[in-house]
Design an enzyme around this catalytic site. Structure first.
Site, PDB file in Angstrom:
ATOM      1  CB  SER A 192       5.175  -1.638  12.023  1.00 54.64           C
ATOM      2  OG  SER A 192       4.823  -0.282  12.256  1.00 54.64           O
ATOM      3  CG  HIS A 248      -5.713   2.130   5.392  1.00 47.79           C
ATOM      4  ND1 HIS A 248      -5.220   3.068   6.272  1.00 47.79           N
ATOM      5  CD2 HIS A 248      -4.727   1.217   5.217  1.00 47.79           C
ATOM      6  CE1 HIS A 248      -3.977   2.729   6.595  1.00 47.79           C
ATOM      7  NE2 HIS A 248      -3.653   1.618   5.965  1.00 47.79           N
ATOM      8  CD  GLU A 293      -2.677   5.680   6.755  1.00 46.50           C
ATOM      9  OE1 GLU A 293      -2.724   5.678   5.516  1.00 46.50           O
ATOM     10  OE2 GLU A 293      -1.714   5.229   7.404  1.00 46.50           O
ATOM     11  N   GLY A 296       2.428   2.511  10.778  1.00 44.74           N
ATOM     12  CA  GLY A 296       3.376   3.630  10.702  1.00 44.74           C
ATOM     13  C   GLY A 296       4.122   3.895  11.993  1.00 44.74           C
ATOM     14  CD  GLU A 316      -3.370  -2.249   7.454  1.00 43.19           C
ATOM     15  OE1 GLU A 316      -2.376  -2.571   6.808  1.00 43.19           O
ATOM     16  OE2 GLU A 316      -3.857  -1.106   7.407  1.00 43.19           O
ATOM     17  CG  ASN A 374      -1.691   1.263   1.403  1.00 40.52           C
ATOM     18  OD1 ASN A 374      -1.728   2.095   0.489  1.00 40.52           O
ATOM     19  ND2 ASN A 374      -2.344   1.415   2.552  1.00 40.52           N
ATOM     20  CE  LYS A 420      -0.125   3.291   4.821  1.00 35.86           C
ATOM     21  NZ  LYS A 420       0.016   3.399   6.267  1.00 35.86           N
TER      22      LYS A 420
HETATM   23  P1  13P Z   1       3.202   0.567   7.578  1.00 39.40           P
HETATM   24  O1  13P Z   1       3.639  -0.765   7.007  1.00 39.40           O
HETATM   25  O2  13P Z   1       3.951   1.723   7.011  1.00 39.40           O
HETATM   26  O3  13P Z   1       3.133   0.547   9.064  1.00 39.40           O
HETATM   27  O4  13P Z   1       1.691   0.783   7.054  1.00 39.40           O
HETATM   28  C1  13P Z   1       0.815  -0.276   7.193  1.00 39.40           C
HETATM   29  C2  13P Z   1      -0.423   0.035   6.451  1.00 39.40           C
HETATM   30  O5  13P Z   1      -1.175   0.908   6.823  1.00 39.40           O
HETATM   31  C3  13P Z   1      -0.710  -0.752   5.253  1.00 39.40           C
HETATM   32  O6  13P Z   1      -1.999  -0.520   4.800  1.00 39.40           O
END
Ligand code: 13P
Length: 253
Positions: free
Chosen positions: A210, A95, A97, A170, A164, A11, A13
């Site tokens: 992560s 997600h 976010e 993150g 997640e 992903n 982002k």
């Molecule tokens: P990270 O791997 O950067 O922690 O992000 C995970 C994520 O949100 C994947 O959708």
């Protein structure tokens, strides 16, 4: 039941430019024969989905889609049908976010997942608890409730669920292997209650938050983990390929 093929999805982002699509080819080259046993997918920003899919190197997904199935007056939104038309096979919905930054709730996430199915895409539906919820001992309840409300009833087995935990995204923090195992067991039970035992047995449940070359081997060894949804470490081919190569299915080929 046919065994579930592991899926490792990147992903991106809101990262990358057209030139960074070269990371897709580089990742696939570095992953080598591991690609036989593992499905590797890339979810670049929507602006690059068509170009990524046109490479023909790996399945591509969007990071979000509209909850509305037909076209309409929705400035800035992209429909699941448009993503499919651009060559996408997947779309991430719900997600954390999007849930936190755009106020998306389970009902909308469910509508987006339905739109994905209607367009022939596999939705990657994200669920997971916040740190406050985990500390309060509510991780299981919160995640099960999200699954019950975000996954369309009677969804087919090409559904992908991503567990997640919000606090692991993150952050360079991850749950313990035992916690991940518990949550994946619970997620499959909640999925079975929602879509039936046989569809739930076929659906892949990914861990996200992560994931890195450092922890990937341990995470992939956990029962019930069918792959990963990877953020930061999917941006560079060397990092992402190291994660792919850490999967036990990589060495089987
Ligand atoms: P990270 O791997 O950067 O922690 O992000 C995970 C994520 O949100 C994947 O959708």
């Amino acid at each position: 039941m046919t065994p579930r093929k592991p899926l490792i999805a990147g992903n991106w982002k809101m990262h990358g430019r057209r030139a960074d699509l070269a990371e897709i080819a580089a990742t696939m080259r570095l992953a080598g024969a591991a690609r036989e046993g593992i499905e590797v997918a890339f979810c670049p920003p929507a602006a690059y989905v068509a170009a990524a899919a046109a490479l023909g190197l790996a399945p591509v997904g969007g990071q979000d889609c509209s909850g509305q199935q037909g076209d309409g007056a929705r400035t800035g939104e992209i429909s699941a049908a448009m993503l499919a038309d651009c060559g996408a096979a997947y779309v991430i919905v719900g997600h954390s976010e999007r849930r936190a930054q755009h106020g998306e709730g389970d009902e909308l996430v469910c509508a987006k997942a339905k739109a994905a199915f209607a367009a022939g895409l596999s939705p990657i539906i994200c669920v997971g608890e916040s740190w406050r919820e985990r500390e309060a001992g509510r991780a299981a309840d919160v995640t099960a409730a999200q699954i019950a409300a975000s996954v369309p009833e009677s969804a087919p087995a090409n559904l992908v669920l991503a567990y997640e935990p919000v606090w692991a995204v993150g952050s360079d923090r991850t749950p313990t292997a035992a916690e991940i195992a518990d949550m994946h067991r619970l997620a499959r039970e909640a999925l079975a209650a929602r879509i039936g035992v046989s569809a739930a047995a076929g659906a892949r449940i990914l861990y996200g938050g992560s994931v890195s070359a450092r922890n990937a081997a341990e995470i992939f060894s956990i029962t019930g983990v069918d792959g990963a949804l990877v953020g930061r470490a999917s941006l560079k081919a060397a990092d992402f390929a190291a994660i792919i190569l850490a999967h036990p299915a990589a060495s089987a080929h």
